[in-house]
Design a protein around this motif. Sequence first.
Motif, PDB file in Angstrom:
ATOM      1  N   CYS A   1      -3.003   0.605  -3.900  1.00 15.86           N
ATOM      2  CA  CYS A   1      -2.461  -0.847  -3.506  1.00 15.86           C
ATOM      3  C   CYS A   1      -1.525  -1.340  -4.817  1.00 15.86           C
TER       4      CYS A   1
ATOM      5  N   TRP B   1       0.939  -1.215  -0.044  1.00 18.93           N
ATOM      6  CA  TRP B   1       0.085   0.081   0.031  1.00 18.93           C
ATOM      7  C   TRP B   1       1.020   1.368  -0.008  1.00 18.93           C
ATOM      8  N   TYR B   2       0.477   2.143  -0.794  1.00 16.11           N
ATOM      9  CA  TYR B   2       1.184   3.317  -1.123  1.00 16.11           C
ATOM     10  C   TYR B   2       0.334   4.510  -0.864  1.00 16.11           C
ATOM     11  N   ARG B   3       0.845   5.708  -0.370  1.00 21.82           N
ATOM     12  CA  ARG B   3       0.141   6.839  -0.371  1.00 21.82           C
ATOM     13  C   ARG B   3       0.698   8.054  -0.989  1.00 21.82           C
TER      14      ARG B   3
ATOM     15  N   ASP C   1      -4.575  12.901   6.508  1.00 24.28           N
ATOM     16  CA  ASP C   1      -4.675  11.527   5.951  1.00 24.28           C
ATOM     17  C   ASP C   1      -5.135  11.790   4.395  1.00 24.28           C
TER      18      ASP C   1
ATOM     19  N   TYR D   1      -4.464   6.792  -1.916  1.00 23.93           N
ATOM     20  CA  TYR D   1      -3.945   5.683  -1.511  1.00 23.93           C
ATOM     21  C   TYR D   1      -4.002   4.528  -2.663  1.00 23.93           C
TER      22      TYR D   1
END
Lengths: 113, 116
Positions: A89, A34-36, A83, A87
């Motif tokens: 994946c 998972w990346y942001r 946040d 996002y």
Amino acid sequence: TQLLEQSPQFLSIQEGENLTVYCNSSSVFSSLQWYRQEPGEGPVLLVTVVTGGEVKKLKRLTFQFGDARKDSSLHITAAQPGDTGLYLCAGVVLQGGSEKLVFGKGTKLTVNP
Amino acid sequence: DAMVIQNPRYQVTQFGKPVTLSCSQTLNHNVMYWYQQKSSQAPKLLFHYYDKDFNNEADTPDNFQSRRPNTSFCFLDIRSPGLGDAAMYLCATSREKRTGGTDTQYFGPGTRLTVL
């Protein structure tokens, strides 16, 4: 061709709410990441899950890898404006000795104060 | 700080005019990748270098070429940009192709390419 479907594509919530993002595939992956990604920046790795059924926690973020290693979820508790971001994946595929990432289209999260 | 640097951050070119995007890394990683990311789409791998070994993805158009003159630098050349090539181009590095687990890829900030 291995595809990763992410849902929802867009999510706008109020500060303090909880949310879950899903990443699904019909293919099995050796691991999943998972990346942001923030606007104008490259993706930053949050977590890698490797074992089917694995659960990892990163402060208010909980990541789960499906038992069959085909799907994953990201749960955020008490979301904060910080946040906000995209996002992504990414499934890790082993191809001819190389590791490649297959990305989903991402979930664009907006957390309103 | 060790990092992946991309230059320029924003590039405007004309239809058909060759353009080169640059990536450098101070991580001394063996593998360098180029991804294309269009708006609201997933990053798509174009090609990668393992050391000097070039690996092209089967569906990467011939219009896209790459050079890696040394460990630190990697270039993406678009020979004749079309309107459909407007995108964010991301460079990434990893230490090895495979280390028995999953090797982390470190991404640069990207170059946003506009084609007029």
